[in-house]
Design a protein around this motif. Structure first.
Motif: not given
Length: 66
Positions: A17-23, A27-32
């Motif tokens: 989630t930290a990478q997904a919410l980065a400024r 695109g679509f982040p990879k979440l597990r």
């Protein structure tokens, strides 16, 4: 609510989630998503001490998912 209803709790951990919410992220982040086994809850009256103990059990279960 789980104490009053007796509904089981299911621990869930989200990884990435930290990478997904980065400024600047485009695109679509990879979440597990990691789902643990249910935690059975005995029906009981509302009690702050019991709620605190159940919350701690849930926290430990979520942290153990990796």
């Amino acid at each position: 609510m789980a104490l009053v209803t007796g509904a089981p709790l299911v621990p869930v951990r989200l990884v990435g989630t930290a990478q997904a919410l980065a400024r600047g992220r485009i695109g679509f982040p990879k979440l597990r998503v990691i789902v643990g086994g249910p935690i059975e809850v005995a029906r009981a009256r509302e009690d702050p001490a019991a709620a605190t103990e159940l919350t701690e059990r849930l926290r430990v279960a979520v942290e153990s998912l990796a």
